[in-house]
Design an enzyme around this catalytic site. Structure first.
Site, PDB file in Angstrom:
ATOM      1  N   ARG A 177      -0.777  -3.322  -9.125  1.00 43.49           N
ATOM      2  CA  ARG A 177      -2.165  -3.281  -8.698  1.00 43.49           C
ATOM      3  C   ARG A 177      -2.998  -2.798  -9.883  1.00 43.49           C
ATOM      4  NH1 ARG A 177      -0.396  -6.009  -5.370  1.00 43.49           N
ATOM      5  NH2 ARG A 177      -0.488  -5.828  -3.092  1.00 43.49           N
ATOM      6  N   HIS A 217      -3.195 -13.171  -9.443  1.00 42.45           N
ATOM      7  CA  HIS A 217      -2.337 -12.606  -8.388  1.00 42.45           C
ATOM      8  C   HIS A 217      -1.406 -13.682  -7.799  1.00 42.45           C
ATOM      9  CE1 HIS A 217      -2.130  -8.845  -5.691  1.00 42.45           C
ATOM     10  NE2 HIS A 217      -0.965  -9.468  -5.697  1.00 42.45           N
ATOM     11  N   GLU A 222     -10.328  -7.233  -7.618  1.00 42.44           N
ATOM     12  CA  GLU A 222     -10.064  -8.655  -7.361  1.00 42.44           C
ATOM     13  C   GLU A 222     -10.302  -8.940  -5.872  1.00 42.44           C
ATOM     14  OE1 GLU A 222      -5.614  -9.471  -6.424  1.00 42.44           O
ATOM     15  OE2 GLU A 222      -5.558  -8.214  -8.218  1.00 42.44           O
ATOM     16  N   ASP A 253      -1.343  -9.543 -13.594  1.00 46.01           N
ATOM     17  CA  ASP A 253      -1.537 -10.485 -12.490  1.00 46.01           C
ATOM     18  C   ASP A 253      -2.531  -9.899 -11.488  1.00 46.01           C
ATOM     19  OD1 ASP A 253      -0.824 -12.904 -11.108  1.00 46.01           O
ATOM     20  OD2 ASP A 253       0.463 -11.756  -9.760  1.00 46.01           O
TER      21      ASP A 253
HETATM   22  P1  NAD Z   1       9.742  -1.273  -4.341  1.00 44.52           P
HETATM   23  O1  NAD Z   1       9.298  -0.454  -3.187  1.00 44.52           O
HETATM   24  O2  NAD Z   1      11.036  -1.993  -4.250  1.00 44.52           O
HETATM   25  O3  NAD Z   1       9.783  -0.367  -5.663  1.00 44.52           O
HETATM   26  C1  NAD Z   1       8.758   0.529  -5.974  1.00 44.52           C
HETATM   27  C2  NAD Z   1       9.398   1.699  -6.684  1.00 44.52           C
HETATM   28  O4  NAD Z   1       8.359   2.557  -7.156  1.00 44.52           O
HETATM   29  C3  NAD Z   1      10.293   2.548  -5.774  1.00 44.52           C
HETATM   30  O5  NAD Z   1      11.611   2.609  -6.291  1.00 44.52           O
HETATM   31  C4  NAD Z   1       9.629   3.917  -5.775  1.00 44.52           C
HETATM   32  O6  NAD Z   1      10.557   4.996  -5.752  1.00 44.52           O
HETATM   33  C5  NAD Z   1       8.868   3.883  -7.085  1.00 44.52           C
HETATM   34  N1  NAD Z   1       7.765   4.837  -7.179  1.00 44.52           N
HETATM   35  C6  NAD Z   1       6.976   5.290  -6.182  1.00 44.52           C
HETATM   36  N2  NAD Z   1       6.073   6.159  -6.679  1.00 44.52           N
HETATM   37  C7  NAD Z   1       6.307   6.232  -8.013  1.00 44.52           C
HETATM   38  C8  NAD Z   1       5.695   6.956  -9.062  1.00 44.52           C
HETATM   39  N3  NAD Z   1       4.677   7.796  -8.840  1.00 44.52           N
HETATM   40  N4  NAD Z   1       6.175   6.796 -10.316  1.00 44.52           N
HETATM   41  C9  NAD Z   1       7.224   5.947 -10.552  1.00 44.52           C
HETATM   42  N5  NAD Z   1       7.851   5.250  -9.597  1.00 44.52           N
HETATM   43  C10 NAD Z   1       7.394   5.387  -8.327  1.00 44.52           C
HETATM   44  O7  NAD Z   1       8.516  -2.260  -4.647  1.00 44.52           O
HETATM   45  P2  NAD Z   1       8.596  -3.666  -5.366  1.00 44.52           P
HETATM   46  O8  NAD Z   1       8.949  -4.677  -4.355  1.00 44.52           O
HETATM   47  O9  NAD Z   1       9.390  -3.545  -6.614  1.00 44.52           O
HETATM   48  O10 NAD Z   1       7.063  -3.900  -5.710  1.00 44.52           O
HETATM   49  C11 NAD Z   1       6.411  -3.135  -6.718  1.00 44.52           C
HETATM   50  C12 NAD Z   1       4.948  -3.505  -6.752  1.00 44.52           C
HETATM   51  O11 NAD Z   1       4.769  -4.899  -6.992  1.00 44.52           O
HETATM   52  C13 NAD Z   1       4.177  -3.227  -5.454  1.00 44.52           C
HETATM   53  O12 NAD Z   1       2.972  -2.576  -5.762  1.00 44.52           O
HETATM   54  C14 NAD Z   1       3.792  -4.555  -4.925  1.00 44.52           C
HETATM   55  O13 NAD Z   1       2.584  -4.566  -4.253  1.00 44.52           O
HETATM   56  C15 NAD Z   1       3.671  -5.361  -6.204  1.00 44.52           C
HETATM   57  N6  NAD Z   1       3.862  -6.789  -5.945  1.00 44.52           N
HETATM   58  C16 NAD Z   1       2.990  -7.659  -6.551  1.00 44.52           C
HETATM   59  C17 NAD Z   1       3.131  -9.016  -6.338  1.00 44.52           C
HETATM   60  C18 NAD Z   1       2.210  -9.991  -7.006  1.00 44.52           C
HETATM   61  O14 NAD Z   1       2.005 -11.066  -6.478  1.00 44.52           O
HETATM   62  N7  NAD Z   1       1.671  -9.669  -8.166  1.00 44.52           N
HETATM   63  C19 NAD Z   1       4.144  -9.503  -5.500  1.00 44.52           C
HETATM   64  C20 NAD Z   1       5.018  -8.588  -4.913  1.00 44.52           C
HETATM   65  C21 NAD Z   1       4.860  -7.231  -5.132  1.00 44.52           C
END
Ligand code: NAD
Length: 319
Positions: free
Chosen positions: A239, A291, A268, A263
């Site tokens: 984000r 995105h 946005e 992305d």
């Molecule tokens: P996930 O929940 O599998 O992994 C997130 C990780 O972040 C977890 O392991 C958690 O422990 C860690 N975390 C939480 N707070 C933290 C901090 N303060 N410092 C460091 N690590 C921390 O999530 P994911 O599926 O890997 O997705 C990650 C991000 O990608 C999400 O924000 C999601 O919205 C975004 N995303 C974007 C798109 C896109 O189209 N661009 C698509 C899917 C997901």
């Protein structure tokens, strides 16, 4: 099962066949346009809803008309648009993808896009492509960063972070990661655990994979940008607001940051007021996509089949 059950499918038309085939005999699939006007009149006749669109709010008033409804399954992790309390009052389960690791872990489009942004920044793809489109051919203007032997720093080592670590390992990179919440027992072998400061001071490329929360808003801020080593490539598909915009802009304008591939933009889809977007109008080391990370029909197909299987199995046990 002798009677025909009705499933309301809300999602892209390209997914109707996958849903119909997965549910199989005994099911009639209704696949209207995903607008309230088209969906609401169908509610009184449906036994299950498979929602992959999140476009039609299903609050108490709408759900009350769904007199035969026994189950809602979504092909999304979030389902804020569905009144879960109204469903619970009628003992109707709401099955979302949240926590369904076996299917979520197979979804790679956002990780693949993150890797593409990293490679594109490392090889100045945007500038090089513009150069050729302008009729020029001077490779010395685009000294590429060799990934092999370099260090990738992952902020957040969950699903997407772990896919990134696999890609990086295949490219001969060393991978370090910061994730204070991932238990040691789940820590992947492909990532060396470290703290944020050490990560920023050592990585040649940093990729952000955390959810936006009060804690992570501005996580990469003025202090962090001073720690980042000069020339680092920063990737953000999570984000926009996870990076402090002022600090990011300053790091780009001063040349401290080698490149930014993203992305996501704060604010946005109203991007024209974004100063990062404005910066990218004049500088090629900022590469932005709209995105698109999670958007791939192949991935949609996987989650639709998963949700349809849950519906089919649920009714199979109902007798
Ligand atoms: P996930 O929940 O599998 O992994 C997130 C990780 O972040 C977890 O392991 C958690 O422990 C860690 N975390 C939480 N707070 C933290 C901090 N303060 N410092 C460091 N690590 C921390 O999530 P994911 O599926 O890997 O997705 C990650 C991000 O990608 C999400 O924000 C999601 O919205 C975004 N995303 C974007 C798109 C896109 O189209 N661009 C698509 C899917 C997901």
């Amino acid at each position: 099962m002798s009677t025909v059950l009705s499933a309301l499918y809300l999602g892209p038309a390209s997914g109707t066949a996958a849903v119909t085939t997965t549910l199989g005999a005994g099911w009639q699939v209704l696949a209207p346009e995903t607008t309230p006007a088209a969906v609401l009149p169908l509610l009184p006749q449906v036994h299950a809803i498979l929602d992959a669109s999140m476009k039609v709010p299903l609050r108490q008033a709408e759900l009350d008309t769904a007199v035969h409804l026994k189950l809602i399954a979504t092909a999304t992790t979030g389902a804020d648009h569905i009144d879960s309390k109204a469903l619970a009052a009628r003992s109707i389960p709401l099955l979302t993808l949240k926590g369904q690791k076996q299917v979520l872990n197979e979804l790679t489009p956002a990780a693949e896009l993150s890797w593409m942004l990293l490679m594109a920044c490392a090889r100045h793809l945007r500038a090089a492509n513009r150069h050729v489109e302008a009729g020029l051919w001077d490779r010395e203007k685009f000294p590429g960063m060799l990934l092999k032997g370099r260090i990738l720093g992952l902020i957040g080592c969950g699903r997407i972070g772990q896919w990134m670590s696999r890609y990086a390992t295949a490219f001969g990179m060393r991978v370090i990661g910061y994730d204070p919440y991932l238990p040691e027992t789940e820590w992947p072998a492909t990532i060396e655990r470290t703290d944020l400061d050490t990560l920023l001071q050592n990585a040649h490329a940093v990729s952000i994979h955390v959810h936006l929360s009060d804690e992570t808003r501005g996580l990469v801020g003025p202090r962090e940008f001073t720690l980042i080593r000069p020339g680092t490539i920063l990737i953000n598909t999570s984000r926009g607001a996870i990076c402090d915009e002022d600090a990011l802009l300053q790091a780009l304008e001063s040349g401290h940051l080698g490149g930014y591939g993203t992305d996501v933009l704060e604010g946005e889809p109203a991007i024209q007021t974004s100063r990062i977007w404005q910066y990218a109008q004049k500088h090629d080391n900022c590469l932005i996509t709209p995105h698109i990370g999670g958007f791939s029909p192949d991935a949609v197909d996987i989650v639709l089949k998963f949700a349809a299987t849950r519906i089919r199995d649920f009714f199979a046990t109902q007798g």
